[in-house]
Design a protein around this motif. Structure first.
Motif, mmCIF file in Angstrom:
data_model
loop_
_atom_site.group_PDB
_atom_site.id
_atom_site.type_symbol
_atom_site.label_atom_id
_atom_site.label_comp_id
_atom_site.label_asym_id
_atom_site.label_seq_id
_atom_site.Cartn_x
_atom_site.Cartn_y
_atom_site.Cartn_z
ATOM 1 N N ILE A 28 0.822 -1.213 0.000
ATOM 2 C CA ILE A 28 0.000 0.000 0.000
ATOM 3 C C ILE A 28 0.859 1.268 0.000
ATOM 4 C CG2 ILE A 28 -0.276 0.128 2.505
ATOM 5 C CD1 ILE A 28 -3.005 0.882 -0.081
ATOM 6 N N ARG A 43 -2.740 2.792 8.971
ATOM 7 C CA ARG A 43 -2.298 1.386 8.966
ATOM 8 C C ARG A 43 -1.612 1.037 10.282
ATOM 9 N NH1 ARG A 43 -1.996 -2.047 5.200
ATOM 10 N NH2 ARG A 43 0.174 -2.577 5.505
ATOM 11 N N HIS A 48 -8.511 0.001 8.373
ATOM 12 C CA HIS A 48 -8.576 -0.506 7.002
ATOM 13 C C HIS A 48 -8.547 0.658 6.019
ATOM 14 C CE1 HIS A 48 -9.251 -4.116 8.996
ATOM 15 N NE2 HIS A 48 -10.424 -4.494 8.518
ATOM 16 N N THR A 49 -7.968 0.403 4.861
ATOM 17 C CA THR A 49 -7.914 1.392 3.798
ATOM 18 C C THR A 49 -8.505 0.774 2.546
ATOM 19 O OG1 THR A 49 -5.896 2.353 4.699
ATOM 20 C CG2 THR A 49 -6.372 2.827 2.394
ATOM 21 N N CYS A 50 -9.361 1.507 1.894
ATOM 22 C CA CYS A 50 -9.987 1.055 0.654
ATOM 23 C C CYS A 50 -9.711 2.094 -0.426
ATOM 24 C CB CYS A 50 -11.496 0.879 0.861
ATOM 25 S SG CYS A 50 -12.348 0.337 -0.620
ATOM 26 N N LEU A 51 -8.992 1.696 -1.455
ATOM 27 C CA LEU A 51 -8.696 2.590 -2.562
ATOM 28 C C LEU A 51 -9.659 2.273 -3.703
ATOM 29 C CD1 LEU A 51 -4.803 2.305 -2.573
ATOM 30 C CD2 LEU A 51 -6.211 4.009 -1.432
ATOM 31 N N TYR A 52 -10.390 3.265 -4.141
ATOM 32 C CA TYR A 52 -11.326 3.065 -5.242
ATOM 33 C C TYR A 52 -11.486 4.358 -6.016
ATOM 34 C CZ TYR A 52 -14.698 5.287 -2.076
ATOM 35 O OH TYR A 52 -15.343 6.159 -1.241
ATOM 36 N N THR A 64 -19.313 4.767 -1.811
ATOM 37 C CA THR A 64 -18.932 5.495 -0.601
ATOM 38 C C THR A 64 -20.014 5.383 0.468
ATOM 39 O OG1 THR A 64 -17.597 7.046 -1.885
ATOM 40 C CG2 THR A 64 -18.229 7.746 0.323
ATOM 41 N N ALA A 67 -20.047 1.735 1.743
ATOM 42 C CA ALA A 67 -18.864 1.440 2.555
ATOM 43 C C ALA A 67 -18.971 2.095 3.929
ATOM 44 C CB ALA A 67 -17.597 1.901 1.837
ATOM 45 N N ALA A 71 -19.125 0.066 7.462
ATOM 46 C CA ALA A 71 -18.159 0.380 8.524
ATOM 47 C C ALA A 71 -18.883 0.758 9.807
ATOM 48 C CB ALA A 71 -17.237 1.511 8.074
#
Length: 82
Positions: A28, A43, A48-52, A64, A67, A71
């Motif tokens: 990442i 991190r 958690h990280t979500c790249l979109y 969005t 998600a 969450a």
């Protein structure tokens, strides 16, 4: 290559690039540090990280919202059960 290894990327040749990728693993930090400075900090905190993204703004908005709802539900479930 410049973003990841700065001046060590020079000279820019195919052999140099192939050697670089043999030594580097996908992680990442390769992209996250240039996107937002707080991602590595998150991190470390085990977030958690979500790249979109993409060209369909409606899909991005729906994703969005979904998600965030997931969450929030997971957070509520965790607080409820611990």
């Amino acid at each position: 290559m410049i973003l990841i290894s700065s001046s060590l990327a020079f000279p820019f040749t195919r052999d140099r690039e192939e050697a670089f990728w043999r030594e580097e693993s996908w992680r990442i930090e390769l992209v996250a540090n240039t996107l937002h400075p707080d991602i590595p900090l998150g991190r470390k905190k085990k977030k958690h990280t979500c790249l979109y993204g993409g060209g369909d703004i409606e899909w991005i908005r729906k994703f969005t919202l979904t998600a965030k709802a997931v969450a929030e539900d997971v957070g509520n479930l965790w607080r409820c059960c611990t």
